[in-house]
Scaffold this motif. Structure first.
Motif, PDB file in Angstrom:
ATOM      1  N   ALA A  43       0.833  -1.215   0.000  1.00 17.54           N
ATOM      2  CA  ALA A  43       0.000   0.000   0.000  1.00 17.54           C
ATOM      3  C   ALA A  43       0.863   1.259   0.000  1.00 17.54           C
ATOM      4  O   ALA A  43       0.575   2.228  -0.710  1.00 17.54           O
ATOM      5  CB  ALA A  43      -0.945  -0.011   1.199  1.00 17.54           C
ATOM      6  N   VAL A  44       1.951   1.239   0.761  1.00 15.22           N
ATOM      7  CA  VAL A  44       2.874   2.379   0.795  1.00 15.22           C
ATOM      8  C   VAL A  44       3.549   2.541  -0.561  1.00 15.22           C
ATOM      9  O   VAL A  44       3.627   3.651  -1.107  1.00 15.22           O
ATOM     10  CB  VAL A  44       3.935   2.193   1.911  1.00 15.22           C
ATOM     11  CG1 VAL A  44       5.043   3.233   1.799  1.00 15.22           C
ATOM     12  CG2 VAL A  44       3.274   2.246   3.281  1.00 15.22           C
ATOM     13  N   TYR A  45       4.032   1.432  -1.122  1.00 18.42           N
ATOM     14  CA  TYR A  45       4.724   1.493  -2.410  1.00 18.42           C
ATOM     15  C   TYR A  45       3.794   2.035  -3.492  1.00 18.42           C
ATOM     16  O   TYR A  45       4.194   2.874  -4.298  1.00 18.42           O
ATOM     17  CB  TYR A  45       5.247   0.117  -2.826  1.00 18.42           C
ATOM     18  CG  TYR A  45       6.199  -0.523  -1.841  1.00 18.42           C
ATOM     19  CD1 TYR A  45       6.923   0.228  -0.917  1.00 18.42           C
ATOM     20  CD2 TYR A  45       6.367  -1.898  -1.817  1.00 18.42           C
ATOM     21  CE1 TYR A  45       7.786  -0.364  -0.012  1.00 18.42           C
ATOM     22  CE2 TYR A  45       7.239  -2.494  -0.918  1.00 18.42           C
ATOM     23  CZ  TYR A  45       7.941  -1.737  -0.025  1.00 18.42           C
ATOM     24  OH  TYR A  45       8.802  -2.330   0.854  1.00 18.42           O
ATOM     25  N   GLU A  50       2.707   4.967  -7.747  1.00 20.56           N
ATOM     26  CA  GLU A  50       1.658   5.050  -8.766  1.00 20.56           C
ATOM     27  C   GLU A  50       1.546   6.466  -9.351  1.00 20.56           C
ATOM     28  O   GLU A  50       1.429   6.618 -10.574  1.00 20.56           O
ATOM     29  CB  GLU A  50       0.328   4.575  -8.196  1.00 20.56           C
ATOM     30  CG  GLU A  50      -0.751   4.412  -9.252  1.00 20.56           C
ATOM     31  CD  GLU A  50      -2.005   3.786  -8.680  1.00 20.56           C
ATOM     32  OE1 GLU A  50      -2.546   2.878  -9.327  1.00 20.56           O
ATOM     33  OE2 GLU A  50      -2.444   4.202  -7.581  1.00 20.56           O
ATOM     34  N   PRO A  51       1.608   7.530  -8.512  1.00 18.07           N
ATOM     35  CA  PRO A  51       1.550   8.877  -9.086  1.00 18.07           C
ATOM     36  C   PRO A  51       2.733   9.190 -10.020  1.00 18.07           C
ATOM     37  O   PRO A  51       2.673  10.124 -10.810  1.00 18.07           O
ATOM     38  CB  PRO A  51       1.580   9.798  -7.862  1.00 18.07           C
ATOM     39  CG  PRO A  51       1.133   8.958  -6.723  1.00 18.07           C
ATOM     40  CD  PRO A  51       1.599   7.570  -7.045  1.00 18.07           C
ATOM     41  N   ARG A  52       3.786   8.404  -9.931  1.00 16.63           N
ATOM     42  CA  ARG A  52       4.967   8.593 -10.779  1.00 16.63           C
ATOM     43  C   ARG A  52       4.915   7.718 -12.035  1.00 16.63           C
ATOM     44  O   ARG A  52       5.899   7.611 -12.753  1.00 16.63           O
ATOM     45  CB  ARG A  52       6.231   8.308  -9.988  1.00 16.63           C
ATOM     46  CG  ARG A  52       6.383   9.245  -8.794  1.00 16.63           C
ATOM     47  CD  ARG A  52       7.734   9.088  -8.164  1.00 16.63           C
ATOM     48  NE  ARG A  52       8.015  10.087  -7.164  1.00 16.63           N
ATOM     49  CZ  ARG A  52       8.348  11.354  -7.412  1.00 16.63           C
ATOM     50  NH1 ARG A  52       8.424  11.792  -8.634  1.00 16.63           N
ATOM     51  NH2 ARG A  52       8.602  12.192  -6.426  1.00 16.63           N
ATOM     52  N   GLY A  53       3.775   7.059 -12.259  1.00 17.05           N
ATOM     53  CA  GLY A  53       3.596   6.267 -13.475  1.00 17.05           C
ATOM     54  C   GLY A  53       3.948   4.796 -13.355  1.00 17.05           C
ATOM     55  O   GLY A  53       3.872   4.067 -14.336  1.00 17.05           O
ATOM     56  N   TRP A  72      -0.854  -3.161  -9.304  1.00 20.40           N
ATOM     57  CA  TRP A  72      -1.018  -2.973  -7.866  1.00 20.40           C
ATOM     58  C   TRP A  72      -2.231  -3.735  -7.336  1.00 20.40           C
ATOM     59  O   TRP A  72      -2.130  -4.466  -6.349  1.00 20.40           O
ATOM     60  CB  TRP A  72      -1.152  -1.492  -7.526  1.00 20.40           C
ATOM     61  CG  TRP A  72       0.021  -0.650  -7.906  1.00 20.40           C
ATOM     62  CD1 TRP A  72       0.032   0.354  -8.843  1.00 20.40           C
ATOM     63  CD2 TRP A  72       1.355  -0.699  -7.369  1.00 20.40           C
ATOM     64  NE1 TRP A  72       1.288   0.913  -8.910  1.00 20.40           N
ATOM     65  CE2 TRP A  72       2.118   0.285  -8.021  1.00 20.40           C
ATOM     66  CE3 TRP A  72       1.971  -1.494  -6.409  1.00 20.40           C
ATOM     67  CZ2 TRP A  72       3.457   0.505  -7.741  1.00 20.40           C
ATOM     68  CZ3 TRP A  72       3.311  -1.284  -6.128  1.00 20.40           C
ATOM     69  CH2 TRP A  72       4.047  -0.295  -6.789  1.00 20.40           C
ATOM     70  N   ALA A  73      -3.388  -3.536  -7.966  1.00 22.99           N
ATOM     71  CA  ALA A  73      -4.629  -4.146  -7.470  1.00 22.99           C
ATOM     72  C   ALA A  73      -4.578  -5.668  -7.555  1.00 22.99           C
ATOM     73  O   ALA A  73      -5.042  -6.359  -6.649  1.00 22.99           O
ATOM     74  CB  ALA A  73      -5.827  -3.607  -8.247  1.00 22.99           C
ATOM     75  N   LEU A  74      -4.012  -6.189  -8.637  1.00 26.99           N
ATOM     76  CA  LEU A  74      -3.925  -7.637  -8.801  1.00 26.99           C
ATOM     77  C   LEU A  74      -3.029  -8.249  -7.734  1.00 26.99           C
ATOM     78  O   LEU A  74      -3.368  -9.269  -7.130  1.00 26.99           O
ATOM     79  CB  LEU A  74      -3.403  -7.988 -10.189  1.00 26.99           C
ATOM     80  CG  LEU A  74      -3.194  -9.470 -10.461  1.00 26.99           C
ATOM     81  CD1 LEU A  74      -4.513 -10.230 -10.404  1.00 26.99           C
ATOM     82  CD2 LEU A  74      -2.526  -9.667 -11.805  1.00 26.99           C
ATOM     83  N   TYR A 107      13.263  -2.497  -5.466  1.00 29.26           N
ATOM     84  CA  TYR A 107      13.261  -1.091  -5.871  1.00 29.26           C
ATOM     85  C   TYR A 107      12.254  -0.315  -5.022  1.00 29.26           C
ATOM     86  O   TYR A 107      12.553   0.777  -4.530  1.00 29.26           O
ATOM     87  CB  TYR A 107      12.911  -0.961  -7.360  1.00 29.26           C
ATOM     88  CG  TYR A 107      12.832   0.479  -7.807  1.00 29.26           C
ATOM     89  CD1 TYR A 107      13.953   1.123  -8.324  1.00 29.26           C
ATOM     90  CD2 TYR A 107      11.648   1.207  -7.701  1.00 29.26           C
ATOM     91  CE1 TYR A 107      13.889   2.455  -8.721  1.00 29.26           C
ATOM     92  CE2 TYR A 107      11.581   2.540  -8.091  1.00 29.26           C
ATOM     93  CZ  TYR A 107      12.697   3.151  -8.598  1.00 29.26           C
ATOM     94  OH  TYR A 107      12.635   4.468  -8.984  1.00 29.26           O
ATOM     95  N   CYS A 108      11.050  -0.893  -4.859  1.00 30.98           N
ATOM     96  CA  CYS A 108      10.020  -0.235  -4.049  1.00 30.98           C
ATOM     97  C   CYS A 108      10.524   0.019  -2.635  1.00 30.98           C
ATOM     98  O   CYS A 108      10.357   1.112  -2.095  1.00 30.98           O
ATOM     99  CB  CYS A 108       8.761  -1.101  -3.992  1.00 30.98           C
ATOM    100  SG  CYS A 108       7.866  -1.258  -5.541  1.00 30.98           S
TER     101      CYS A 108
END
Length: 122
Positions: A43-45, A50-53, A72-74, A107-108
């Motif tokens: 959730a943090v990652y 996500e806003p960075r594409g 992410w959702a999957l 990376y995350c």
């Protein structure tokens, strides 16, 4: 997931492929805690990347030696299913994913650590 049309059917053809619910060993307290931690981290990652594409996470599969791309959702749904059912059901792979839109779990973690270190420095 949609309801299983063979639910309760002793002749369910999936019984040949999937183990019976009773055959899945229960998750240990440590495994459950680790999985809950992974869900929280995910959730943090997602919130950071996500806003960075970034669309999700790529995992190198040891079995097929191919990268697997998880939106992410999957990935969250798969981890939640593992938490509740003790196993993940097969899912459709991402259709024609753009590899530059996916990053590794490592990376995350590094990105989140960098953001935390930067915020703590101020």
């Amino acid at each position: 997931m949609p309801p299983d049309p063979f639910a309760g059917d002793p002749d369910d053809p999936a019984r040949l492929v999937e183990p019976d619910e009773d055959e899945v060993p229960p998750m240990s307290a440590d495994e459950r805690a680790e999985l809950l931690g992974d869900l929280a981290d995910l959730a943090v990652y997602q919130a950071l990347l996500e806003p960075r594409g970034v669309r999700g996470i790529v995992v190198d599969c040891a079995e097929c030696e191919e990268p697997h791309y998880h939106d992410w959702a999957l990935l969250a749904a798969s981890l939640e299913q593992l938490l509740h059912d003790g196993r993940m059901r097969p899912h459709e792979p991402a259709f024609d994913p753009d590899p530059v839109s996916y990053v590794s779990w490592e990376y995350c973690r590094g990105y989140a650590d960098g953001v935390t270190a930067s915020e703590n420095a101020h």
